[in-house]
Scaffold this motif. Structure first.
Motif, PDB file in Angstrom:
ATOM      1  N   SER A  27      30.708  46.043  18.084  1.00  0.00           N
ATOM      2  CA  SER A  27      29.566  46.829  17.595  1.00  0.00           C
ATOM      3  C   SER A  27      28.864  47.556  18.729  1.00  0.00           C
ATOM      4  O   SER A  27      28.172  48.547  18.495  1.00  0.00           O
ATOM      5  N   LEU A  30      32.057  54.440  20.829  1.00  0.00           N
ATOM      6  CA  LEU A  30      33.041  55.149  20.032  1.00  0.00           C
ATOM      7  C   LEU A  30      33.830  56.070  20.943  1.00  0.00           C
ATOM      8  O   LEU A  30      33.264  56.640  21.876  1.00  0.00           O
ATOM      9  N   LEU A  59      32.477  59.758  22.445  1.00  0.00           N
ATOM     10  CA  LEU A  59      31.019  59.816  22.418  1.00  0.00           C
ATOM     11  C   LEU A  59      30.528  60.677  23.590  1.00  0.00           C
ATOM     12  O   LEU A  59      30.961  60.509  24.715  1.00  0.00           O
ATOM     13  N   LYS A  78      27.323  53.189  25.014  1.00  0.00           N
ATOM     14  CA  LYS A  78      26.725  52.843  23.715  1.00  0.00           C
ATOM     15  C   LYS A  78      25.436  52.037  23.913  1.00  0.00           C
ATOM     16  O   LYS A  78      24.376  52.394  23.411  1.00  0.00           O
ATOM     17  N   SER A  87      28.608  50.356  16.423  1.00  0.00           N
ATOM     18  CA  SER A  87      29.864  51.107  16.298  1.00  0.00           C
ATOM     19  C   SER A  87      30.716  50.470  15.198  1.00  0.00           C
ATOM     20  O   SER A  87      30.570  49.285  14.908  1.00  0.00           O
ATOM     21  N   VAL A  94      29.828  48.712  10.129  1.00  0.00           N
ATOM     22  CA  VAL A  94      29.335  49.859  10.896  1.00  0.00           C
ATOM     23  C   VAL A  94      27.832  49.991  10.679  1.00  0.00           C
ATOM     24  O   VAL A  94      27.337  49.745   9.579  1.00  0.00           O
ATOM     25  N   PRO A 123      26.055  55.242  13.628  1.00  0.00           N
ATOM     26  CA  PRO A 123      27.027  54.724  14.595  1.00  0.00           C
ATOM     27  C   PRO A 123      27.122  55.532  15.885  1.00  0.00           C
ATOM     28  O   PRO A 123      27.604  55.018  16.896  1.00  0.00           O
TER      29      PRO A 123
END
Ligand SMILES: *[C@@H]1O[C@H](CO)[C@@H](O)[C@H](O)[C@H]1NC(C)=O
Ligand SMILES: *[C@@H]1O[C@H](CO)[C@@H](O)[C@H](O)[C@H]1NC(C)=O
Ligand SMILES: *[C@@H]1O[C@H](CO)[C@@H](O)[C@H](O)[C@H]1NC(C)=O
Length: 761
Positions: free
Chosen positions: A137, A141, A144, A170, A215, A231, A235
């Protein structure tokens, strides 16, 4: 709404914020005070220059009796408040907390946020920290973009939190705030008990952060339950975690320090699944309200939990009008587990039990109340009476999972957990340590009758896994979800919206079990829990999506869009049900309704508001200029030269009227801005009058001539008929402005005379 098959919930977790004056420890006679200062106060310069500790008392001109032992500085605040947190003598200390020591204010230019178009968005999560290790999570991604240049925060490394390993594109922020906690403890944090770092050893903060902006993770689930892709709501948004909650609570001075840091770092949304216990404190005594005001004035959306103190009225917290207050509802996913009694009757319940199931063999069943503990408290059940049997336990008192733990420790074979009147038909699935299911009050009574009347009662439990569908209908408002009216400002409707908060699947810490029970040795990547703590980050994530899609919108405009497009009917076409009563929910329970992200991005009209409006609101509420200066960064606006006729005149996307007589009539003013794609839109009002009143709007048609034009209207809510016959405490209706494309709906709540039970200020 669209089903949320991957995010979903069980234990009610809300973290109570301790008050500013924490229970002072025996080790010291000092308490933590938050001292708000004018922006030019010399104490601020003194402390930031480093010489502050020695000079603090003198600079604050504190009375002598507060200066021994010597005051200790915990924090200085510059972004979410202007002032300090310090340890001062609590013996015969001033009764009021926080103390307000404002000197004449100078005008400092407000910080302006860059409004870069469609820049990536950062969600600041103020919670128990974050557990990123092996958690998909919090992996970036693929593809990104780099983090927003406007974000100046970062990750703090400690022995147990390796920022260069855990933070990435992230998870871009991870900090921790512990000074108020340690001061209240009276000693340093015991690092064998919890981690003095941003690391989440509890699970709550990891869950909320991944719900807001996790994510995608394929093949997620909790044991065999709720399998699928998990998700977060947004996200692509970045996460900055601010750890404010510790083993024994969350402290005001730490919360305000985290607000301060998050504002300075440049987050776009603050997600706060934390609230005061009991009735909502006055805004001027509420660090969350003060920190949120500063954040909102800098363009940051603050989304917060309404609390888990339902179903009583006036239980909602985080109820300042600048906060987005979120209640909790169910989703269309259930984890059914049936009680099959020896007499052949079957009663449906819910469970997340994942061990060896019971089979069809009937087992003796006993009532906990006959075995030492009606509530099944650990250590109180008599093993001789429960060993090898299914135990019927009642909800309330201890944690639900702890009841299952008590049965396991006493050698029981299983548990039937039954609701009492307090929780009604609200079912919350739990990952019990023994085969167990939970049933509502009605079925609970029947099972109890059988168990107490049959000479040799038996039962078994049939687990049915994960079921998605329209029966029972969804969403329904959880009984625990805190409710209005607004305890501090009854003309501001609260909560604002509801969002998924029951049986929510999201990431979990690897440092403790899914039940947080010590006897539970399981470790999971995802957990299913419940609470307004879970509904808040859903809305925080949606606010992040809106912030990205509509970078020019203010926090109030984002909130307006989420409220006026919310829906009020469930998936069977009926008014969203209230699980506490089994009846239709009201706007004091569901606010403006359940959030609808697809509609919120194109609401047609918005009800905007800014700092000046909120200051006028506080003036109208009767706050003095010095109280108001706790909120504003620019003391010059706090002279209350602009007051509204009523607090309900704040440009809010909902209406709450408190009648003082059966002849009353109330008129509120509103301004709406056309944010639709059609500059020439014509909106007409459709009114659903609450019973006992006539509602009129003037004008009844809003004719826009261009994009972004603002038009105003007055709404009059007047008692109708003579004599009036209304036997309810409250009646409800709505007003919808429609151009044929957009329906812009606001709830109307009427409180009839002698039912206003709020505090002043
Ligand atoms: C922290 O993580 C980095 C990157 O994985 C690694 O090179 C470094 O050795 C780690 N530091 C410690 C103290 O473990
Ligand atoms: C059910 O489980 C019990 C205990 O594990 C076992 O003794 C019994 O044989 C099982 N019954 C059936 C029908 O499988
Ligand atoms: C009050 O504040 C407003 C706005 O800053 C200002 O225009 C006005 O002159 C002030 N009034 C007084 C009496 O100070």
């Amino acid at each position: 709404m669209a089903t949320l098959p991957h995010l979903a919930a069980v234990a009610l977790l809300i973290l109570a914020a301790a008050v500013a004056v924490a229970a002072s420890s025996a080790a010291s006679d000092q308490s933590t005070y938050i001292i708000h200062l004018a922006p030019d106060h010399p104490a601020l310069r003194g402390t930031s220059a480093g010489g502050g500790v020695a000079a603090l008392g003198r600079l604050l001109r504190l009375p002598r009796h507060l200066l021994s032992p010597r005051p200790r500085l915990l924090y200085s605040y510059a972004h979410a408040a202007t002032g300090l947190a310090a340890r001062l003598t609590s013996r015969r200390s001033p009764a009021c907390s926080p103390s307000t020591l404002t000197s004449r204010a100078t005008s400092t230019p407000p910080i302006r946020r860059r409004s870069g178009a469609a820049s990536p968005v950062v969600v600041g999560v103020l919670d128990t920290g974050i557990y990123p290790i092996g958690r998909g999570s919090f992996s970036p991604l693929a593809g990104l973009s780099p983090p927003p240049a406007s974000f100046s925060g970062g990750c703090v490394s400690t022995a147990s939190f390796n920022a260069s390993a855990y933070c990435n594109n992230k998870l871009i922020g991870a900090k921790f705030f512990y000074k108020g906690y340690e001061a209240a403890l009276g000693h340093a944090i015991d690092e064998t008990e919890e981690s003095k770092s941003p690391l989440d050893t509890e699970g709550h903060g990891t869950h909320t952060a991944s719900t807001a902006a996790g994510s995608p993770v394929a093949g997620a689930g909790f044991f065999e339950y709720a399998r699928g892709e998990a998700v977060g709501m947004s996200p692509a948004a970045r996460i900055a975690a601010y750890k404010i909650c510790w083993k024994s609570g969350c402290y005001d001075s730490d919360i305000l320090a985290a607000f301060d840091e998050a504002v300075a770092d440049g987050v776009d949304v603050i997600s706060l699944s934390v609230g005061a216990g009991g009735y909502a404190p006055s805004f001027f005594r509420d660090s969350i309200a003060i920190g949120a005001f500063h954040a909102v004035s800098k363009g940051i959306v603050v989304s917060a939990s309404a609390g888990n103190s339902g179903p009583g009225e006036y239980t909602a917290t985080n109820i300042a009008p600048w906060i987005l207050t979120v209640g909790a509802s169910t989703i269309d996913r259930e984890f059914p587990a049936d009680v099959v009694l020896g007499n052949g009757e079957v009663y449906s319940g819910v469970s997340l039990y994942s061990g060896e199931p019971l089979n069809s063999t009937q087992i003796p069943v006993v009532y906990g109340g006959d075995c030492g503990s009606r509530l099944c408290i650990i250590g109180e059940l008599d093993p001789a009476k429960v060993s090898g049997k299914i135990v019927l336990c009642e909800r309330g008192g201890n944690a639900r999972v702890a009841k299952g733990g008590a049965v396991k420790v006493a050698g029981g074979a299983g548990m039937i957990l039954v609701n009492t009147a307090e929780s009604g038909e609200e079912l919350v699935a739990d990952s019990h340590l023994v085969p167990a299911t939970m049933v509502g009050q009605k079925f609970g009574e029947k099972i109890k009758q059988y168990v107490t009347n049959d000479p040799s009662p038996t039962a078994t439990i049939a687990f049915r896994g994960t079921v998605i569908g329209n029966s029972p209908s969804a969403p329904r408002v959880a009984a625990f979800s805190s409710r209005g009216p607004n305890y501090r400002a009854p003309e501001i409707l609260k909560p604002d919206v509801i969002a998924p908060g029951v049986n929510i699947l999201a990431a979990w810490t690897g440092d403790s079990s899914p039940t947080d029970l010590d006897i539970d040795t399981r470790r999971v990547e995802f957990n299913i829990i419940s609470g307004t703590s879970m509904s808040c980050p859903h809305v925080s994530g949606l606010a992040a999506l809106l912030r990205q899609a509509r970078p020019e919108w203010s926090p109030a405009a984002i909130k307006s869009a989420l409220m006026t497009t919310a829906y009020n009917l469930d998936n069977s076409g009926e008014i969203i049900n209230d699980l506490a009563s089994g009846l239709d929910s009201t706007p004091f329970v569901r606010g403006a309704g359940h959030v609808d992200p697809n509609r919120a991005v194109d609401p047609g009209l918005v009800y905007d508001a800014g700092v000046d409006d909120y200051v006028s609101f506080l003036c109208t509420l009767g706050y003095s200029p010095s109280m108001i200066s706790l909120f504003t960064t620019d003391g010059s606006v706090a002279n209350c030269s602009t007051k509204f006729p009523r607090t309900g005149d704040l440009n809010y996307p909902a209406f709450a009227v408190v009648f003082s007589s059966y002849k009353d009539s109330v008129t509120y003013h509103r301004v709406v801005r056309n944010v639709g794609s059609n500059g020439d839109a014509v909106y007409e009002a459709k009114i659903g009058s609450p019973s006992g009143v006539d509602v009129t709007v003037s004008p009844s048609k809003l004719v826009f001539g261009e994009h972004h034009q603002s038009l105003s209207y007055d709404i009059t809510i007047a008692v109708s008929g003579n004599p009036v016959i209304v036997d309810s405490k409250y009646t409800f209706g709505s007003v919808t402005w429609s151009d044929g494309v957009h329906d812009v709906t606001s709830p109307i709540a009427v409180t009839w005379p002698s039912n206003a039970g709020t505090a002043s200020m």
